[in-house]
Design a protein around this motif. Structure first.
Motif, PDB file in Angstrom:
ATOM      1  N   ILE A 179       0.857  -1.176   0.000  1.00  0.00           N
ATOM      2  CA  ILE A 179       0.000   0.000   0.000  1.00  0.00           C
ATOM      3  C   ILE A 179       0.894   1.228   0.000  1.00  0.00           C
ATOM      4  O   ILE A 179       1.796   1.357   0.827  1.00  0.00           O
ATOM      5  CB  ILE A 179      -0.931   0.004   1.227  1.00  0.00           C
ATOM      6  CG1 ILE A 179      -1.914  -1.154   1.120  1.00  0.00           C
ATOM      7  CG2 ILE A 179      -1.680   1.329   1.326  1.00  0.00           C
ATOM      8  CD1 ILE A 179      -2.828  -1.291   2.293  1.00  0.00           C
ATOM      9  N   GLY A 202       0.263   5.031   0.090  1.00  0.00           N
ATOM     10  CA  GLY A 202      -0.719   6.110   0.219  1.00  0.00           C
ATOM     11  C   GLY A 202      -2.106   5.605  -0.129  1.00  0.00           C
ATOM     12  O   GLY A 202      -2.641   4.739   0.545  1.00  0.00           O
ATOM     13  N   GLU A 203      -2.658   6.131  -1.227  1.00  0.00           N
ATOM     14  CA  GLU A 203      -4.004   5.738  -1.628  1.00  0.00           C
ATOM     15  C   GLU A 203      -3.983   4.721  -2.769  1.00  0.00           C
ATOM     16  O   GLU A 203      -4.997   4.485  -3.410  1.00  0.00           O
ATOM     17  CB  GLU A 203      -4.819   6.969  -2.035  1.00  0.00           C
ATOM     18  CG  GLU A 203      -5.402   7.736  -0.868  1.00  0.00           C
ATOM     19  CD  GLU A 203      -6.274   6.866   0.042  1.00  0.00           C
ATOM     20  OE1 GLU A 203      -7.317   6.367  -0.438  1.00  0.00           O
ATOM     21  OE2 GLU A 203      -5.903   6.651   1.212  1.00  0.00           O
ATOM     22  N   PHE A 204      -2.803   4.140  -3.021  1.00  0.00           N
ATOM     23  CA  PHE A 204      -2.686   3.206  -4.141  1.00  0.00           C
ATOM     24  C   PHE A 204      -2.255   1.817  -3.686  1.00  0.00           C
ATOM     25  O   PHE A 204      -1.478   1.684  -2.744  1.00  0.00           O
ATOM     26  CB  PHE A 204      -1.629   3.722  -5.147  1.00  0.00           C
ATOM     27  CG  PHE A 204      -2.025   4.986  -5.835  1.00  0.00           C
ATOM     28  CD1 PHE A 204      -2.870   4.939  -6.945  1.00  0.00           C
ATOM     29  CD2 PHE A 204      -1.587   6.209  -5.371  1.00  0.00           C
ATOM     30  CE1 PHE A 204      -3.238   6.110  -7.586  1.00  0.00           C
ATOM     31  CE2 PHE A 204      -1.969   7.380  -6.002  1.00  0.00           C
ATOM     32  CZ  PHE A 204      -2.796   7.323  -7.115  1.00  0.00           C
ATOM     33  N   TRP A 205      -2.759   0.824  -4.389  1.00  0.00           N
ATOM     34  CA  TRP A 205      -2.243  -0.535  -4.212  1.00  0.00           C
ATOM     35  C   TRP A 205      -1.093  -0.721  -5.191  1.00  0.00           C
ATOM     36  O   TRP A 205      -1.170  -0.274  -6.328  1.00  0.00           O
ATOM     37  CB  TRP A 205      -3.323  -1.561  -4.547  1.00  0.00           C
ATOM     38  CG  TRP A 205      -4.317  -1.783  -3.465  1.00  0.00           C
ATOM     39  CD1 TRP A 205      -5.577  -1.271  -3.393  1.00  0.00           C
ATOM     40  CD2 TRP A 205      -4.151  -2.616  -2.314  1.00  0.00           C
ATOM     41  NE1 TRP A 205      -6.200  -1.719  -2.263  1.00  0.00           N
ATOM     42  CE2 TRP A 205      -5.349  -2.543  -1.578  1.00  0.00           C
ATOM     43  CE3 TRP A 205      -3.107  -3.410  -1.816  1.00  0.00           C
ATOM     44  CZ2 TRP A 205      -5.535  -3.241  -0.379  1.00  0.00           C
ATOM     45  CZ3 TRP A 205      -3.297  -4.090  -0.626  1.00  0.00           C
ATOM     46  CH2 TRP A 205      -4.493  -4.007   0.084  1.00  0.00           C
ATOM     47  N   PHE A 208     -10.466  -0.892  -7.698  1.00  0.00           N
ATOM     48  CA  PHE A 208      -9.381  -0.535  -6.782  1.00  0.00           C
ATOM     49  C   PHE A 208      -8.414   0.397  -7.499  1.00  0.00           C
ATOM     50  O   PHE A 208      -8.144   0.225  -8.700  1.00  0.00           O
ATOM     51  CB  PHE A 208      -8.591  -1.771  -6.362  1.00  0.00           C
ATOM     52  CG  PHE A 208      -9.328  -2.665  -5.410  1.00  0.00           C
ATOM     53  CD1 PHE A 208      -9.336  -2.396  -4.054  1.00  0.00           C
ATOM     54  CD2 PHE A 208     -10.001  -3.778  -5.869  1.00  0.00           C
ATOM     55  CE1 PHE A 208     -10.009  -3.224  -3.170  1.00  0.00           C
ATOM     56  CE2 PHE A 208     -10.673  -4.614  -4.994  1.00  0.00           C
ATOM     57  CZ  PHE A 208     -10.684  -4.335  -3.645  1.00  0.00           C
ATOM     58  N   THR A 209      -7.877   1.385  -6.785  1.00  0.00           N
ATOM     59  CA  THR A 209      -6.868   2.233  -7.434  1.00  0.00           C
ATOM     60  C   THR A 209      -5.506   1.559  -7.328  1.00  0.00           C
ATOM     61  O   THR A 209      -5.084   1.166  -6.248  1.00  0.00           O
ATOM     62  CB  THR A 209      -6.796   3.631  -6.794  1.00  0.00           C
ATOM     63  OG1 THR A 209      -7.127   3.506  -5.430  1.00  0.00           O
ATOM     64  CG2 THR A 209      -7.717   4.594  -7.477  1.00  0.00           C
TER      65      THR A 209
END
Lengths: 309, 433
Positions: free
Chosen positions: B211, B213-216, B429-430
C-alpha cells in the motif's frame, strides 16, 4: 332457474378452496424456484464498485452493471473452451451411455435370459453411488501410485499409463459418468420393454422373425419415446457435469478450475467472490440448456411420437 | 373463535417484537454497556471449545459462544454471506491472507485503538500481516507458520545425502538422488498449493501487494517470485523433482513409502505427517529451509491464522479483550499448543512450557521447538492484497498447465499478475502504475 342455483353455489365454492389447496405448491414454487431465479437474474445485472484502497468503511458499493457481466461471460475464452469440452464429452457420453443401456436392456429382456435379476441389480447398483464417492473410488483406481492396474502392468514390465494425464483425463471422467449412469437408463428402457404387449413378439415369431429381428424391428421402434426421454435426461446431465471433474481436480494438474462451465460458475461464486459474474454465466448456461433441450425435442418429436399426432 | 385466537397471536407477536426492540436499542448504544455481554465466535481449531470454556468460567460477565466452522476458504465465504445478511459473529478465526478481502467487504473492524500495544508480543513479519503495513490493526495473530525443511533422515543416510543448506545444494541433492535411484524424488512441486508457493516466494523477498498512500501496488511477478518459479520450473523440467500435487492419495502413499524424501513445509507439518504417513514416525528430521545465499537466514510463512473482530459486532471492546486473552495470555497459549496443536504467533508462547519437548513424531529431535522459534523470527512479513483468492486460483490453473504442458513457470507467474491486476481494476481498486 332451478339449474342456476347449483351453478352459483359451485362457483362460490370454487373461489376459495382450490387456492388453499394450491397454495403450498404455489408458495414453494415461488419461494424456491422463481424467487432464486429472479434474484440470480437481478445479480447478473449488478457489480461491485470500489473506491480507493477499498479498505475503509463504505468503500464498496453495489451498482447497476447493465449487460457488462454477460459481455464478459460471452467473450471469456475459458468459458467457451469449457463449453467445447462439455460438447465433446456429450458427443462421446450420450451415444455410448444409451447404446450400452439399450444393449443391456435388450439382453435382459430376451426370453430365457439367465441371471437376469442379478445382472439387472448389478448394472443398476452404481447409480445408487453418489457421484462424489464414485469419483473418489475411480480416482484411487486412476492414480498411478494407488492403482492396482498400474501395479499389474509394472509387474509385467509394461509402461504405466497416467489415466489422469492431460488427454486421458477426459476419458477418465466420461468413464465415471458412464459407470454411474448406464444402470439408470437401462432400467428405464427395460421397464418400457416390459410394457410392450407380448402378443406382438408372438406374432412376429410366427412370421419367422429371429430374436435379433424382433429386437431391431419391434422392440427398438416401440422404445423410441423412452429413448428420447433418456437421451434428453442424459444430455441435460451432460451439460451439468460438475461433481466428477470437481472431485478429481485436486488429484491432478490436468483439470483446471474452469474445466467445465459449471466449474467456472462455482469458482466465480465461491473462490473468487464474484457472484455477479457467476449469476450471469448461470443464466447463460440455463438458457443454452433450455434451447438445446427444446431443440432436441422438436427435432425428434415427429419421429418418436409421430403416431400420436 | 378464530378471530380471538388471531388477536391473541398478534398480541403475543407484538409483545415479542417490543421486547426485541428494547433489547436492540440498548445493544446499539455506542458506549459499550458495562453489564454482561454475549459474544459469538467462529473457529475451526480442534478443541478450541476447551479454551472458550476456560474463558467463560473466568469471565462470567463476557460469555463467549463458540460455533465450529470449516477452515480456510470456506469460513471466508460464510463470513461474507453472514455479514451481507446482517448477522455475522462477533469474532472469527481468519487466515492472514484473507484479512484484506474481509476488510474490503467491511466484515472486519479496525481494532487499532485497543490492539496496537500488542505489537511487541509478535515478530515484525507476523504483525505486518494483520496491519497490511498501515496504521490499522485488523486482527490479533493466533498462529504463525514459518516454513522449514522436513526430510527422511534414514533415507538421506541410506543414499549418502547431506542436508542442503542452500537451494543450489538442494538442486544438486535432487540430481544426486535421481542418479542413484529412479524410485524416489527428493520432493514434488505442487500446483495445488498456492500458499506453499507464496511462502517460498516470501523467502526470496517476494512481496505481492503493497500500500502506497491511496494506491495498491501489485507485483506478483516480482524478481523474487520469478527466481523461485524459474528454479522449480528448471528442476521439474529436468525431471529431478516430481510435478504431482500434494494432498492426494498418491502423495500420502509417497510420504509413507519414502518415494518422496523431503518436504519443504511449515511448522505444523508434524500434525500432517502423523495423519498421512503414520508409518514413518521417528524417521523424519527438521532443518531450516535451504537459503538463496549461503549464510543467510530467511524463511516465509505457509498459512497461519488470526482472530478478527467483526465490524457489525456490538461489543467490540469485549471482543478484543477475548481475542487478546486467547492469543497472548500465558495460560491460554499453553492450552492452544496442548489442546489445539497450534503453533502460537505470540513470541513468549513460542518458548513456553508447552513447547519444551519436541512433537511425538519427532521425538528424536530434542531441539525441534527451540530451532522452530529461531526460524520463526526470520520469517519475512508481507502485505496481503484484497483478492488473494483470485491470485491463488490462477496459481493452480496456470502452474497445473505449465507442468502438464512442460512450459516455463515464468509464464505462470505472469498469468497470476495479470489476473490479479485485471480483477482489481474491474472492481475499481486504485492501482499504482
Amino acid at each position: 332457474m332451478p339449474t342456476a342455483t347449483p351453478g352459483v353455489r359451485r362457483r362460490g365454492r370454487r373461489t376459495g378452496i382450490p387456492y388453499v389447496f394450491l397454495a403450498p405448491a404455489v408458495i414453494l414454487f415461488l419461494a424456491f424456484f422463481l424467487a432464486p431465479i429472479g434474484y440470480a437474474g437481478y445479480l447478473s445485472l449488478r457489480k461491485v464498485r470500489i473506491s480507493g484502497l477499498g479498505l475503509g468503511r463504505g468503500s464498496r458499493t453495489e451498482v447497476f452493471a447493465g449487460l457488462e457481466n454477460y459481455r464478459n461471460a460471452v467473450t471469456d475464452s475459458e468459458l467457451w473452451s469449457g463449453a467445447l469440452r462439455v460438447l465433446g464429452y456429450g458427443a462421446l457420453l450420450v451415444p455410448t451411455m444409451l447404446g450400452l443401456a439399450l444393449l443391456f436392456a435388450l439382453l435382459l429382456d430376451r426370453p430365457r435370459a439367465q441371471l437376469a435379476r442379478f445382472s439387472r441389480t448389478a448394472i443398476f447398483l452404481p447409480y445408487a453411488v453418489p457421484a462424489v464417492i464414485a469419483s473418489l473410488l475411480w480416482g484411487f483406481l486412476y492414480l498411478p501410485a494407488t492403482s492396482p492396474l498400474n501395479d499389474l502392468l509394472v509387474r509385467f514390465g509394461l509402461p504405466e499409463p497416467d489415466l489422469l494425464g492431460t488427454d486421458a483425463v477426459f476419458y477418465a471422467v466420461v468413464n465415471i459418468a458412464l459407470w454411474g449412469g448406464v444402470g439408470f437408463n437401462m432400467i428405464v428402457l427395460y421397464t418400457a420393454l416390459r410394457a410392450i404387449p407380448p402378443e406382438l413378439y408372438e406374432s412376429a415369431r410366427l412370421d419367422g422373425c429371429s430374436e435379433i429381428q424382433v429386437a431391431l424391428r419391434i422392440k427398438i421402434p416401440l422404445l423410441a419415446p423412452a429413448l428420447v426421454m433418456t437421451t434428453l435426461f442424459t444430455m441435460i446431465a451432460t451439460l451439468q457435469v460438475f461433481s466428477e471433474p470437481m472431485t478429481l481436480a485436486p488429484m491432478t494438474n490436468s483439470i483446471s478450475s474452469t474445466w467445465t462451465p459449471l466449474m467456472k460458475i462455482y469458482r466465480d461464486a465461491f473462490a473468487t467472490d464474484d457472484r455477479y459474474a457467476a449469476a450471469a454465466t448461470s443464466v447463460l448456461v440455463a438458457a443454452i440448456t433450455l434451447v438445446l433441450s427444446l431443440g432436441f425435442l422438436r427435432l425428434v418429436q415427429k419421429r418418436a411420437f409421430g403416431q400420436e399426432h | 373463535m378464530t378471530r380471538t385466537l388471531g388477536a391473541k397471536i398478534l398480541a403475543v407477536a407484538l409483545g415479542v417484537s417490543l421486547v426485541a426492540a428494547c433489547t436492540s436499542t440498548s445493544n446499539d448504544d455506542p458506549e459499550e454497556p458495562t453489564g454482561p455481554v454475549e459474544l459469538t465466535f467462529w473457529s475451526w481449531a480442534p478443541n478450541i471449545e476447551k479454551l472458550v470454556d476456560r474463558w467463560n468460567t473466568d469471565n462470567p460477565e463476557t460469555k463467549v459462544t463458540l460455533s465450529k466452522q470449516a477452515g480456510g476458504a470456506d469460513i471466508v465465504t460464510k463470513l461474507l454471506t453472514a455479514a451481507k445478511a446482517g448477522n455475522p459473529p462477533d469474532l472469527a478465526q481468519v487466515e492472514y491472507q484473507a484479512l484484506p478481502t474481509l476488510v474490503s467487504n467491511d466484515v472486519l473492524a479496525d481494532i487499532a485503538e485497543q490492539a496496537k500495544p500488542l505489537k511487541e508480543k509478535f515478530s515484525d513479519g507476523t504483525w505486518r500481516q494483520v496491519t497490511l503495513g498501515t496504521d490499522a490493526v485488523y486482527a490479533v495473530p493466533q498462529d504463525a507458520a514459518p516454513m522449514m525443511l522436513y526430510y527422511r533422515a534414514d533415507l538421506f543416510t541410506q543414499y549418502g545425502l547431506t542436508v542442503p543448506g542452500t537451494w543450489e545444494e538442494f538442486a544438486q541433492t535432487a540430481r544426486t538422488l535421481r542418479g542413484k535411484t529412479k524410485k524416489h524424488f527428493l520432493t514434488t512441486f505442487s500446483a495445488n498449493d498456492p500458499g506453499w508457493f507464496a511462502g517460498l516466494a516470501q523467502q526470496a523477498g517476494a512481496n505481492w501487494w503493497g500500500i502506497d498512500g491511496e494506491f495498491w501496488k501489485v507485483t506478483v511477478n516480482d524478481a523474487g517470485t520469478r527466481k523461485v518459479a524459474d528454479y522449480w520450473g528448471g528442476l521439474v523440467g529436468e525431471g529431478v523433482v516430481d510435478g504431482k500435487p500434494m494432498y492426494t492419495p498418491e502423495w500420502n502413499k509417497a510420504l509413507n513409502d519414502g518415494s518422496l524424501l523431503a518436504w519443504p513445509s511449515a511448522v505444523w507439518a508434524p500434525g500432517v505427517l502423523v495423519g498421512n504417513a503414520p508409518a514413518t514416525k521417528g524417521k523424519w528430521a527438521m532443518a531450516p529451509l535451504p537459503q538463496w545465499t549461503a549464510g543467510e537466514n530467511r524463511t516465509g510463512n505457509w498459512g497461519g491464522s488470526s482472530t478478527g473482530v467483526t465490524a457489525a459486532s456490538k461489543h467490540k471492546a469485549a471482543a478484543v479483550r477475548f481475542a487478546t486473552w486467547l492469543n497472548t495470555d500465558a495460560a491460554a497459549t499453553t492450552m492452544l499448543v496442548r489442546e489445539c496443536a497450534v503453533y502460537p504467533a505470540a513470541r513468549d508462547a513460542q518458548s513456553g512450557p508447552a513447547l519444551a519437548s519436541p512433537p511425538d513424531f519427532f521425538a528424536n529431535q530434542a531441539d525441534f521447538y527451540p530451532l522452530a522459534k529461531q526460524i520463526a523470527d526470520t520469517a519475512a512479513g508481507v502485505t496481503w492484497g484484497p483478492n488473494v483468492n483470485v491470485t491463488y486460483e490462477t496459481y493452480q490453473d496456470a502452474f497445473g498447465k505449465a507442468i502438464t504442458g512442460r512450459t516455463p513457470f515464468g509464464a505462470a507467474v505472469d498469468a497470476m499478475q495479470t489476473a490479479t491486476v485485471d480483477d482489481m481494476r474491474k472492481n475499481g481498486f486504485t492501482i499504482a502504475g
